[in-house]
Design an enzyme around this catalytic site. Sequence first.
Site, PDB file in Angstrom:
ATOM      1  N   GLU A  41       0.836  -1.200   0.000  1.00 41.24           N
ATOM      2  CA  GLU A  41       0.000   0.000   0.000  1.00 41.24           C
ATOM      3  C   GLU A  41       0.876   1.257   0.000  1.00 41.24           C
ATOM      4  OE1 GLU A  41      -3.484   1.901   2.934  1.00 41.24           O
ATOM      5  OE2 GLU A  41      -2.259   0.210   3.596  1.00 41.24           O
ATOM      6  N   LYS A 116      -9.003   2.227  -2.499  1.00 43.16           N
ATOM      7  CA  LYS A 116      -9.277   1.610  -1.201  1.00 43.16           C
ATOM      8  C   LYS A 116     -10.693   1.971  -0.759  1.00 43.16           C
ATOM      9  CE  LYS A 116      -7.130   1.179   3.403  1.00 43.16           C
ATOM     10  NZ  LYS A 116      -5.956   1.578   4.212  1.00 43.16           N
ATOM     11  N   CYS A 152      -5.359  -3.212   2.291  1.00 42.59           N
ATOM     12  CA  CYS A 152      -5.240  -3.281   3.752  1.00 42.59           C
ATOM     13  C   CYS A 152      -6.587  -3.463   4.451  1.00 42.59           C
ATOM     14  CB  CYS A 152      -4.506  -2.047   4.267  1.00 42.59           C
ATOM     15  SG  CYS A 152      -3.696  -2.320   5.879  1.00 42.59           S
ATOM     16  N   ILE A 308      18.451  -1.938  34.295  1.00 41.23           N
ATOM     17  CA  ILE A 308      18.019  -2.852  33.239  1.00 41.23           C
ATOM     18  C   ILE A 308      17.510  -2.110  32.011  1.00 41.23           C
ATOM     19  CG2 ILE A 308      15.626  -3.133  34.045  1.00 41.23           C
ATOM     20  CD1 ILE A 308      16.138  -6.218  33.386  1.00 41.23           C
TER      21      ILE A 308
END
Length: 564
Positions: A41, A116, A152, A308
């Site tokens: 797309e 579309k 889509c 972390i």
Amino acid sequence: MKITIAQINPIIGDIPGNTQKIIEAANKAIADKSDLLLTPELSLCGYPPRDLLLKPDFLKAMNIALQQLARDLPASLAVLVGTAQENTKAHIAGGKSLYNSIALLVEGKVKQIFHKRLLPTYDVFDEHRYFEPGNKANYFTLNNVKFGVTVCEDLWNDEEFFGKRSYSINPIAELFKSNVDIVVNLSASPYTFGKQSFREAMLKHTAMRFNTPIIYVNQVGGNDDLIFDGRSFALNKRGEVTSRARGFDTDLLQLEFDKQKHDLNVGSIAPNCECEDEEIWQALVLGVRDYVQKCRFSKVVLGLSGGIDSSIVAACATAALGKDSVLGVLMPSPYSSESSIKDADDLAKNLGITTQKLPIGDLMKSYDGTFAELFANTEFGLAEENIQSRIRGSLLMAISNKFGYLLLSTGNKSEMAVGYCTLYGDMNGGLAVIADVPKTRVYSICHWLNRNGEVIPQNVLVKPPSAELKPNQIDQDSLPDYEILDDILQRLINDYQSAEQIIAAGHDTAVVNRVIQMVTRAEFKRRQAPPGIKITDRAFGTGWRMPIANNWLAIKNAYKTLES
């Protein structure tokens, strides 16, 4: 009949570069004797182009490129290209001035244009801002095979699969009234973890329902906060996956359609990731690499605390860009433990990255002196703690400015949700790598990274997390345990559960109400944060549209009081 999927990684706005990628894919498809090439797309301009679509010169350049591309492509190959087309009737009938379109290029010409039909406006999508929906079924015939064309969202409205309709029409059902032999769907579908299994399950249902093979083509690459995972695939009439392209990488996938059987033959099937941690890691690495490269940076810088969060971001940057492109900066204060400094050094050695140490103790004293009179007769508190973070943020921004490095911020989703982060301090940066990764998931990914040997130092994985802004501080002085916090946040943010539902699930009433209040109050911080890589269905990015100035929480509680 041979069909090739070009799973390309376009750069938004780079129309010449994207055109060249399509031509290169076409030449390879011809070498493999393909009859049809499929691209994603809006492949000509990249997805999502957002307000570039409002620029007349952008649209003109795309149209010129489309005509030239038709002439430059091999004459014996038909190609479907994603583009935007003018709605010539908008000035008469009203509506948007553009269509989200697919162009069929054959023998040097633009032979057909398909529009579309379903335009999403949820989460990160805002297609009604730009596009008018198409109003008829899209199909074409090539070599006596009738192809149905969808774009889509056109696939995402099967009431039998979802149990409801989100739109008044179902383009797939309408296509099959036209007796198509095969359906192609050209997508730019953003990644969230677990989405691929959902896509395959949805299209399996559709293929079996209509007894027709389906080819799904997806864009790959990172564009701002969005990741496109590729993993284009094809299913036969029985809903079985017959081919699948690689995940998180460009690929050229050839399919074979058997005209006699009216079905797809089995081809190459790339494996999906073995676990969610691996999948999220690949998405983050791709997101960092593409954001850095597409924004034309060559190196990144980040603060290394020995915690972390900075550890996983450093590891991700190293995997994305290489060890020579990452600078880690240690900025210890008098409250920094020796073990944290050692953990940061050990991480840097494991990764092979360069480090620089800039102690901030003297800078803290300078601030104390400057504020001595104004802060007299007050207790050490949040303001003084945040000054430390802002000193570090200023140092990192200075390095970024001086050397042209992109600064990566290291805050996770749990912290971003409740505001456990400092504006103009640890929130500084050009990209928030793990802003959509909850703290518990950060630990899980780090354990996965260490599956074949130490990447993240073991002490980082076992010590209590701490900002180290005052003596003996740990995160749980201010926050619930992360296992509890992340479950509440998942229910609140991703699952849209109410306080009552979260409490009914077993969480303490006071903790739930406090977390909800923290999430609400932190909105102003999130609005000023750098873009974060989206890996969940509900991220604090373009799809999150909460107001900063709002009083709903108090009003809601007042309603409860009245009802009781």
